[in-house]
Design a protein around this motif. Structure first.
Motif, PDB file in Angstrom:
ATOM      1  N   ASP A  84      36.559  52.299  51.891  1.00 58.05           N
ATOM      2  CA  ASP A  84      37.043  51.099  51.218  1.00 58.05           C
ATOM      3  C   ASP A  84      38.201  51.369  50.264  1.00 58.05           C
ATOM      4  N   TYR A  85      38.569  52.624  50.078  1.00 62.11           N
ATOM      5  CA  TYR A  85      39.755  52.925  49.280  1.00 62.11           C
ATOM      6  C   TYR A  85      40.396  54.201  49.820  1.00 62.11           C
ATOM      7  N   ALA A  86      41.621  54.440  49.391  1.00 62.02           N
ATOM      8  CA  ALA A  86      42.354  55.635  49.830  1.00 62.02           C
ATOM      9  C   ALA A  86      42.803  56.418  48.609  1.00 62.02           C
ATOM     10  N   GLY A  87      43.047  57.706  48.798  1.00 61.25           N
ATOM     11  CA  GLY A  87      43.530  58.536  47.708  1.00 61.25           C
ATOM     12  C   GLY A  87      42.403  59.056  46.832  1.00 61.25           C
ATOM     13  N   VAL A  88      42.766  59.925  45.908  1.00 57.00           N
ATOM     14  CA  VAL A  88      41.786  60.520  45.002  1.00 57.00           C
ATOM     15  C   VAL A  88      41.516  59.562  43.843  1.00 57.00           C
ATOM     16  N   SER A  89      40.265  59.242  43.643  1.00 55.64           N
ATOM     17  CA  SER A  89      39.873  58.355  42.545  1.00 55.64           C
ATOM     18  C   SER A  89      38.415  58.602  42.205  1.00 55.64           C
ATOM     19  N   ALA A  90      38.173  59.131  41.014  1.00 60.53           N
ATOM     20  CA  ALA A  90      36.800  59.440  40.603  1.00 60.53           C
ATOM     21  C   ALA A  90      35.911  58.210  40.634  1.00 60.53           C
ATOM     22  N   MET A  91      36.493  57.032  40.346  1.00 63.62           N
ATOM     23  CA  MET A  91      35.708  55.794  40.297  1.00 63.62           C
ATOM     24  C   MET A  91      36.068  54.835  41.426  1.00 63.62           C
ATOM     25  N   GLY A  92      36.646  55.381  42.495  1.00 64.68           N
ATOM     26  CA  GLY A  92      37.037  54.541  43.629  1.00 64.68           C
ATOM     27  C   GLY A  92      35.874  53.794  44.255  1.00 64.68           C
ATOM     28  N   LEU A  93      34.684  54.392  44.239  1.00 72.32           N
ATOM     29  CA  LEU A  93      33.512  53.736  44.820  1.00 72.32           C
ATOM     30  C   LEU A  93      33.023  52.573  43.974  1.00 72.32           C
ATOM     31  N   ILE A  94      33.574  52.408  42.775  1.00 72.16           N
ATOM     32  CA  ILE A  94      33.243  51.257  41.931  1.00 72.16           C
ATOM     33  C   ILE A  94      34.322  50.190  42.055  1.00 72.16           C
ATOM     34  N   TRP A  95      35.594  50.551  41.812  1.00 71.53           N
ATOM     35  CA  TRP A  95      36.612  49.498  41.801  1.00 71.53           C
ATOM     36  C   TRP A  95      36.886  48.924  43.184  1.00 71.53           C
ATOM     37  N   SER A  96      36.554  49.649  44.254  1.00 70.23           N
ATOM     38  CA  SER A  96      36.804  49.135  45.611  1.00 70.23           C
ATOM     39  C   SER A  96      35.642  48.314  46.164  1.00 70.23           C
ATOM     40  N   GLN A  97      34.646  48.053  45.344  1.00 72.89           N
ATOM     41  CA  GLN A  97      33.486  47.295  45.826  1.00 72.89           C
ATOM     42  C   GLN A  97      33.838  45.845  46.162  1.00 72.89           C
ATOM     43  N   HIS A  98      33.174  45.337  47.210  1.00 73.69           N
ATOM     44  CA  HIS A  98      33.240  43.931  47.593  1.00 73.69           C
ATOM     45  C   HIS A  98      31.858  43.312  47.377  1.00 73.69           C
ATOM     46  N   GLU A  99      31.847  41.997  47.173  1.00 70.59           N
ATOM     47  CA  GLU A  99      30.567  41.323  46.986  1.00 70.59           C
ATOM     48  C   GLU A  99      29.780  41.331  48.293  1.00 70.59           C
ATOM     49  N   ALA A 100      28.600  41.941  48.268  1.00 69.68           N
ATOM     50  CA  ALA A 100      27.739  42.011  49.445  1.00 69.68           C
ATOM     51  C   ALA A 100      26.692  40.911  49.451  1.00 69.68           C
ATOM     52  N   GLU A 101      26.273  40.489  48.249  1.00 66.71           N
ATOM     53  CA  GLU A 101      25.295  39.411  48.114  1.00 66.71           C
ATOM     54  C   GLU A 101      25.739  38.511  46.968  1.00 66.71           C
ATOM     55  N   PRO A 102      25.720  37.193  47.152  1.00 70.68           N
ATOM     56  CA  PRO A 102      26.213  36.284  46.113  1.00 70.68           C
ATOM     57  C   PRO A 102      25.263  36.201  44.925  1.00 70.68           C
ATOM     58  N   ALA A 103      25.778  35.669  43.840  1.00 74.25           N
ATOM     59  CA  ALA A 103      24.977  35.490  42.633  1.00 74.25           C
ATOM     60  C   ALA A 103      23.851  34.496  42.875  1.00 74.25           C
ATOM     61  N   THR A 104      22.763  34.700  42.173  1.00 73.91           N
ATOM     62  CA  THR A 104      21.610  33.797  42.276  1.00 73.91           C
ATOM     63  C   THR A 104      21.398  32.990  41.008  1.00 73.91           C
ATOM     64  N   ARG A 105      22.223  33.248  39.976  1.00 74.84           N
ATOM     65  CA  ARG A 105      22.135  32.489  38.732  1.00 74.84           C
ATOM     66  C   ARG A 105      23.527  32.413  38.115  1.00 74.84           C
ATOM     67  N   ALA A 106      23.659  31.637  37.035  1.00 69.94           N
ATOM     68  CA  ALA A 106      24.955  31.461  36.390  1.00 69.94           C
ATOM     69  C   ALA A 106      25.514  32.801  35.935  1.00 69.94           C
ATOM     70  N   LYS A 107      26.854  32.944  36.046  1.00 68.66           N
ATOM     71  CA  LYS A 107      27.493  34.217  35.730  1.00 68.66           C
ATOM     72  C   LYS A 107      27.960  34.328  34.280  1.00 68.66           C
ATOM     73  N   GLY A 108      27.965  33.247  33.535  1.00 68.02           N
ATOM     74  CA  GLY A 108      28.552  33.260  32.203  1.00 68.02           C
ATOM     75  C   GLY A 108      27.572  33.652  31.121  1.00 68.02           C
ATOM     76  N   GLY A 109      28.074  33.578  29.854  1.00 69.90           N
ATOM     77  CA  GLY A 109      27.235  33.799  28.693  1.00 69.90           C
ATOM     78  C   GLY A 109      26.725  35.211  28.579  1.00 69.90           C
TER      79      GLY A 109
END
Length: 428
Positions: free
Chosen positions: A70-95
């Motif tokens: 899901d990403y290219a190049g060297v990145s220690a946190m690439g597995l975090i910033w390249s994430q896509h939503e796999a399952e939608p939210a089940t409750r409000a996202k705010g607050g």
């Protein structure tokens, strides 16, 4: 050897990078790592990347680039910033829910073996307190550090989505700041729309902050993103004595109309800010060149920037609506990307820098190539580039690429903390 995975540190603030290290794989074999994280409102985000183990049978994303994923190049946190939503939210996202810990399970597979480890990203450090504020006309949420005070203060303003930016406030408090996430519309006791927001509200909010919290050296910084970036410059120019430092993310150099956050009954060209009961002139007032046609009728994904560029061609209208940044006496830090899909921030920042330096004011700039409008804090997914506006529901692009936005997130936050540290030492 047995396949193993380690994460260092396992539990830490969200702005701390992690080292993910796999060992025990067969040298040269393919190693697949999957990161699956909790997200706002109970959503689930996921990324995957496959690496080639080195001669010792190890993989380190901070050293190794994936061969695919899901990403290219060297990145220690690439597995975090390249994430896509796999399952939608089940409750409000705010607050308050938006400052929940982000828990990630990381699974590694190689040669028929599997290993798992976990990490937790924290927004509010242990002992940080949260207090909802609805008093003296001020609507916000106050986050206080766990350590003894006094602490320097920071006021955080959201953009055209409204509400209160609690995640940033929690992170500021975790880094030692008394942090007020201040609402100015779509917040308790306030309008649902950005129309006719009085600048006096912010003057009064700063006064409340100083009355209610013992602040170190009376230091109060202000930060905002997008419309909040426009707003913090406007506040600092209008009430320079109230502001100790300014961090303006993807700001504008002039006042804009209500745009996508205004009352639909009044239209997107209605006034946004008032002073002394009168609306401030904005870019579209009497504009001779501006048209929304390039946005409304333009290609998908729509870029709001295209409409604003037509309006910026009327230099007289730009000057009438210009924020008088030369009146700002506090140090200013500008943060922008070069591929902003919402408005021409790079151009706006050029204007701000020219005006402030011409007046002998302190202005710094963090400019990120290929980054877009959504510059946040570090190590969160950056793959959502096109989305519906939270008020109007209109779908458009914020610009940038996931990799460039991830870099901007990490480097801008480090830059902001450094800026705040330096300007406080200068004032001491």
């Amino acid at each position: 050897m047995t396949l193993t995975i380690s994460i260092t540190p396992e539990i830490e603030l969200i702005d701390v990078p992690r080292q993910i290290r796999v060992s025990g794989a067969r040298p040269g074999s393919e190693v697949t790592i999957v990161a699956r994280s909790s997200g706002p409102g109970g959503s689930v985000w996921q990324a995957e990347a496959t690496f080639a183990a080195d001669a010792d049978g190890t993989v380190d994303p901070g050293r190794d680039a994936p061969v695919r994923g899901d990403y290219a190049g060297v990145s220690a946190m690439g597995l975090i910033w390249s994430q896509h939503e796999a399952e939608p939210a089940t409750r409000a996202k705010g607050g308050a829910a938006s400052v929940e810990d982000v828990v990630t399970e990381i699974t590694v597979r190689a040669g028929g073996e599997e290993a798992r480890a976990g990490m937790t990203q924290i927004l509010a450090a242990k002992g940080v307190t949260r207090r909802e504020i609805l008093e003296d006309g001020v609507s916000g949420v106050l986050y206080m550090p766990a350590t003894d005070g006094p602490h320097p203060g920071v006021v955080i303003l959201n953009g055209s989505g409204g509400g209160m930016n609690e995640p940033r406030a929690a992170l500021y408090a975790s880094r030692g700041y008394a942090a007020l996430a201040l609402g100015y519309f779509r917040a308790p006791g306030l309008s649902d729309w950005i129309n006719d927001v009085p600048l006096e509200y912010f003057r009064d909010a700063f006064a409340w902050f100083r009355r209610s919290v013992v602040l170190k050296d009376d230091f109060v910084a202000i930060t905002g993103q997008s419309r909040g970036g426009e707003l913090v410059l406007l506040i600092a120019a209008t009430y320079p004595e109230a502001v100790s430092a300014v961090m303006a993310y993807v700001p504008a150099s002039c006042v804009h109309s209500a745009q996508s956050a205004g009352d639909p009954a009044r239209g997107r060209l209605a006034a946004t800010w008032t002073l002394d009961g009168r609306p401030l002139p904005h870019l579209w007032d009497g504009n001779r060149t501006g048209t929304y046609a390039p946005y409304d009728n333009g290609p998908e994904p729509k870029r709001h920037e295209y409409a604003l560029l037509t309006a910026m061609a009327d230099q007289a209208a730009v000057e009438r609506a210009r924020i008088p940044v030369e009146k700002i006496t506090a140090p200013v830090l500008l943060i922008n990307g070069t591929d902003d899909g919402w408005w021409p921030t790079d151009y706006h920042c050029d204007i701000i820098v020219e005006r402030m330096r011409g007046a002998g004011r302190h202005v710094e700039r963090l400019r990120f190539e290929d980054a877009g409008h959504s510059i946040l804090f570090p190590y969160v997914p950056t793959t959502v580039i096109t989305a519906a506006h939270p008020v109007s529901g209109i779908v458009s692009t914020s610009g940038g690429t996931p990799a460039a936005n991830a870099r901007a997130n990490a480097e801008s936050w480090a830059g902001v903390l450094d800026f705040l540290n330096r300007v406080q030492k200068k004032d001491a």
